[in-house]
Design an enzyme around this catalytic site. Structure first.
Site, PDB file in Angstrom:
ATOM      1  N   HIS A 124       2.647 -12.018   0.550  1.00 20.04           N
ATOM      2  CA  HIS A 124       2.332 -11.302  -0.688  1.00 20.04           C
ATOM      3  C   HIS A 124       2.223 -12.325  -1.859  1.00 20.04           C
ATOM      4  O   HIS A 124       1.423 -11.886  -2.766  1.00 20.04           O
ATOM      5  CB  HIS A 124       4.046 -10.560  -1.091  1.00 20.04           C
ATOM      6  N   LEU A 172       9.503  -9.485  -0.188  1.00 26.70           N
ATOM      7  CA  LEU A 172       8.293 -10.454  -0.583  1.00 26.70           C
ATOM      8  C   LEU A 172       8.330 -11.716   0.295  1.00 26.70           C
ATOM      9  O   LEU A 172       9.416 -12.235   0.683  1.00 26.70           O
ATOM     10  CB  LEU A 172       8.107 -10.757  -1.950  1.00 26.70           C
ATOM     11  N   HIS A 173       7.189 -12.103   0.947  1.00 15.56           N
ATOM     12  CA  HIS A 173       7.075 -13.228   1.671  1.00 15.56           C
ATOM     13  C   HIS A 173       5.773 -14.032   1.198  1.00 15.56           C
ATOM     14  O   HIS A 173       5.227 -13.342   0.281  1.00 15.56           O
ATOM     15  CB  HIS A 173       6.975 -12.935   3.217  1.00 15.56           C
ATOM     16  N   GLN A 186       4.518   7.578   2.992  1.00 17.81           N
ATOM     17  CA  GLN A 186       3.435   6.830   3.785  1.00 17.81           C
ATOM     18  C   GLN A 186       4.450   6.569   5.249  1.00 17.81           C
ATOM     19  O   GLN A 186       3.740   6.154   6.188  1.00 17.81           O
ATOM     20  CB  GLN A 186       2.912   5.750   3.426  1.00 17.81           C
ATOM     21  N   MET A 224       5.777  -3.490  -1.262  1.00 14.74           N
ATOM     22  CA  MET A 224       6.904  -2.677  -0.971  1.00 14.74           C
ATOM     23  C   MET A 224       8.043  -3.521  -0.981  1.00 14.74           C
ATOM     24  O   MET A 224       9.037  -3.121  -0.479  1.00 14.74           O
ATOM     25  CB  MET A 224       6.810  -1.842   0.453  1.00 14.74           C
ATOM     26  N   SER A 273       5.068 -10.544   7.938  1.00  7.63           N
ATOM     27  CA  SER A 273       5.369  -9.215   7.632  1.00  7.63           C
ATOM     28  C   SER A 273       6.819  -9.032   7.295  1.00  7.63           C
ATOM     29  O   SER A 273       7.723  -9.856   8.105  1.00  7.63           O
ATOM     30  CB  SER A 273       4.954  -8.359   9.039  1.00  7.63           C
ATOM     31  N   SER A 274       6.906  -7.835   6.533  1.00  4.72           N
ATOM     32  CA  SER A 274       8.416  -7.784   6.224  1.00  4.72           C
ATOM     33  C   SER A 274       9.172  -7.252   7.482  1.00  4.72           C
ATOM     34  O   SER A 274      10.368  -7.265   7.365  1.00  4.72           O
ATOM     35  CB  SER A 274       8.411  -6.773   5.428  1.00  4.72           C
ATOM     36  N   LYS A 304      -4.183  -8.530   6.125  1.00  2.45           N
ATOM     37  CA  LYS A 304      -3.125  -8.118   7.094  1.00  2.45           C
ATOM     38  C   LYS A 304      -3.485  -6.668   7.552  1.00  2.45           C
ATOM     39  O   LYS A 304      -3.394  -6.116   8.743  1.00  2.45           O
ATOM     40  CB  LYS A 304      -1.970  -8.462   6.515  1.00  2.45           C
ATOM     41  N   ASP A 305      -3.615  -5.622   6.591  1.00  2.00           N
ATOM     42  CA  ASP A 305      -3.649  -4.336   6.636  1.00  2.00           C
ATOM     43  C   ASP A 305      -5.082  -3.928   6.462  1.00  2.00           C
ATOM     44  O   ASP A 305      -5.601  -3.123   5.629  1.00  2.00           O
ATOM     45  CB  ASP A 305      -2.680  -3.611   5.619  1.00  2.00           C
TER      46      ASP A 305
HETATM   47  P1  AMP Z   1       3.359  -4.246   1.687  1.00  2.00           P
HETATM   48  O1  AMP Z   1       4.394  -4.710   1.194  1.00  2.00           O
HETATM   49  O2  AMP Z   1       3.629  -4.547   3.440  1.00  2.00           O
HETATM   50  O3  AMP Z   1       2.718  -2.980   1.635  1.00  2.00           O
HETATM   51  O4  AMP Z   1       2.214  -5.197   1.334  1.00  2.00           O
HETATM   52  C1  AMP Z   1       1.542  -5.622   0.276  1.00  2.00           C
HETATM   53  C2  AMP Z   1       0.314  -6.100   0.194  1.00  2.00           C
HETATM   54  O5  AMP Z   1       0.635  -7.310   0.632  1.00  2.00           O
HETATM   55  C3  AMP Z   1      -0.679  -5.355   1.266  1.00  2.00           C
HETATM   56  O6  AMP Z   1      -1.823  -5.498   0.405  1.00  2.00           O
HETATM   57  C4  AMP Z   1      -0.436  -6.121   2.358  1.00  2.00           C
HETATM   58  O7  AMP Z   1      -1.876  -6.089   3.003  1.00  2.00           O
HETATM   59  C5  AMP Z   1      -0.404  -7.713   1.975  1.00  2.00           C
HETATM   60  N1  AMP Z   1       0.043  -8.382   2.850  1.00  2.00           N
HETATM   61  C6  AMP Z   1       1.265  -8.219   3.712  1.00  2.00           C
HETATM   62  N2  AMP Z   1       1.567  -9.114   4.612  1.00  2.00           N
HETATM   63  C7  AMP Z   1       0.470 -10.082   4.620  1.00  2.00           C
HETATM   64  C8  AMP Z   1       0.231 -11.271   5.112  1.00  2.00           C
HETATM   65  N3  AMP Z   1       0.758 -11.776   5.914  1.00  2.00           N
HETATM   66  N4  AMP Z   1      -1.134 -11.826   4.496  1.00  2.00           N
HETATM   67  C9  AMP Z   1      -1.642 -11.619   3.576  1.00  2.00           C
HETATM   68  N5  AMP Z   1      -1.412 -10.249   2.962  1.00  2.00           N
HETATM   69  C10 AMP Z   1      -0.222  -9.674   3.455  1.00  2.00           C
END
Ligand code: AMP
Length: 308
Positions: free
Chosen positions: A49, A45-46, A77, A42, A202-203, A166-167
């Site tokens: 990601h 990015l950190h 979502q 989404m 986390s974002s 994480k998720d």
């Molecule tokens: P998001 O942008 O939050 O939807 O995350 C995108 C992808 O990055 C998902 O598969 C998350 O599980 C993964 N992700 C988010 N935060 C982390 C983290 N701290 N460590 C590993 N993967 C992550």
């Protein structure tokens, strides 16, 4: 060799910068035949990601495959009271972060590109996994996740799709969908990336003020405490107790759940369980929700092991 409209002021060579497209029409001709890895995000990015991206690159480099990153804040979502509007949107920074990491393509569609006919009438039901823990607290969340994940899989046609541990419940529902609906992509799960103090990246961490950030550390401490007890041979009850001790009666936080569950089904394991399990937790600090987890192995039944 000018700068693209999206990334302004980068000094890296053009070759290291991903192509950025915003529509399915632009995306299709850029997809090569052969292996392809997709990382769905989404944005905002950190390093968590970027770990997924690095893994994608590692898998694709030896086989000459493409690496595609999608950036889409999926309205389906988010619940009505959630942070869809406020969710950070930082595409230029995201593209800059991906530059030089061997990413071929960034697909950052608009809501209209993803859902041209409006919100989809047919959606993917997560089944029982969608009704517990994150699914119980966020009704409709996993339906929205699976619907967009399936659409993005259809559009990007990867051989490999990467998701973060994480998720964990998202990983479980996506696994279930891929298995039940014969989706032809291999899933690769990447470990949780943490800050030095233990907080999972986390974002949404950016919503925490410094005092809340300290309070939030109770969650990774709870997960680590439970993990340590399991590693030392503790029972399910001992793991649960050690984890709860870190979050109980803490001012400024409330616990949504903290439980030892079956890794695939997300049902709480019996007290006498031994074998692989998952310690999952979710807390609220102010209006920010944080989730965390750790895969554990329970070695002891009641009567044996420390703290049993
Ligand atoms: P998001 O942008 O939050 O939807 O995350 C995108 C992808 O990055 C998902 O598969 C998350 O599980 C993964 N992700 C988010 N935060 C982390 C983290 N701290 N460590 C590993 N993967 C992550």
């Amino acid at each position: 060799m000018g700068e693209s409209q999206v990334v302004v002021g980068l000094s890296v060579p053009d070759g290291a910068r991903p192509a950025v497209v915003h529509t399915y029409r632009e995306l299709l001709p850029l997809l090569r035949t052969g292996p392809r890895a997709v990382v769905m995000t989404m944005g905002a990015l950190h390093q968590g990601h970027l770990d997924l991206v690095a893994k994608a690159r590692e898998l694709m480099a030896p086989v000459g495959g493409q690496v595609v990153v999608t950036v889409f804040v999926n309205p389906l979502q988010f619940g009505p009271a959630e942070d869809y509007e406020a969710y950070p949107r930082t595409l230029p920074d995201d593209v800059a972060a991906l530059t030089g990491l061997g990413v071929d393509l960034v697909y950052a569609p608009s809501v209209v590109d993803m859902y041209p006919a409006g919100p989809p009438l047919v959606r993917v039901s997560p089944g029982p996994l969608g009704a517990v823990f994150e699914g119980a607290i966020r009704p409709g969340h996993f339906e929205g996740v699976l619907t967009v994940v399936l659409k993005l899989l259809q559009r990007t046609t990867p051989t490999v799709a990467l998701f973060g541990q994480k998720d964990a419940q998202q990983v479980a529902v996506v696994h279930q969908m891929v298995s039940d609906l014969d989706v032809g992509a291999r899933l690769v799960v990447v470990p949780i990336r943490r800050e030095p103090d233990g907080l999972a990246l986390s974002s949404r961490n950016r919503y925490l003020d410094p005092a809340q950030r300290q309070v939030a550390l109770a969650l990774p401490r709870a997960i680590a405490a439970g993990e340590a007890v399991a590693a030392a041979g503790g029972t399910v009850m001992a793991v649960r107790a050690a984890a709860w001790a870190e979050v109980a009666d803490r001012p400024g936080l409330s616990v949504d759940y903290l439980e030892v569950v079956d890794r695939a089904e997300f049902t709480p394991v019996l007290d006498a369980w031994t074998g692989p399990a998952l310690l999952i937790g979710a807390i609220r600090v102010g209006s920010t929700r944080l989730i965390d987890n750790a895969p554990i192995v329970i070695q002891a039944t009641s009567g044996g092991g420390p703290g049993a």
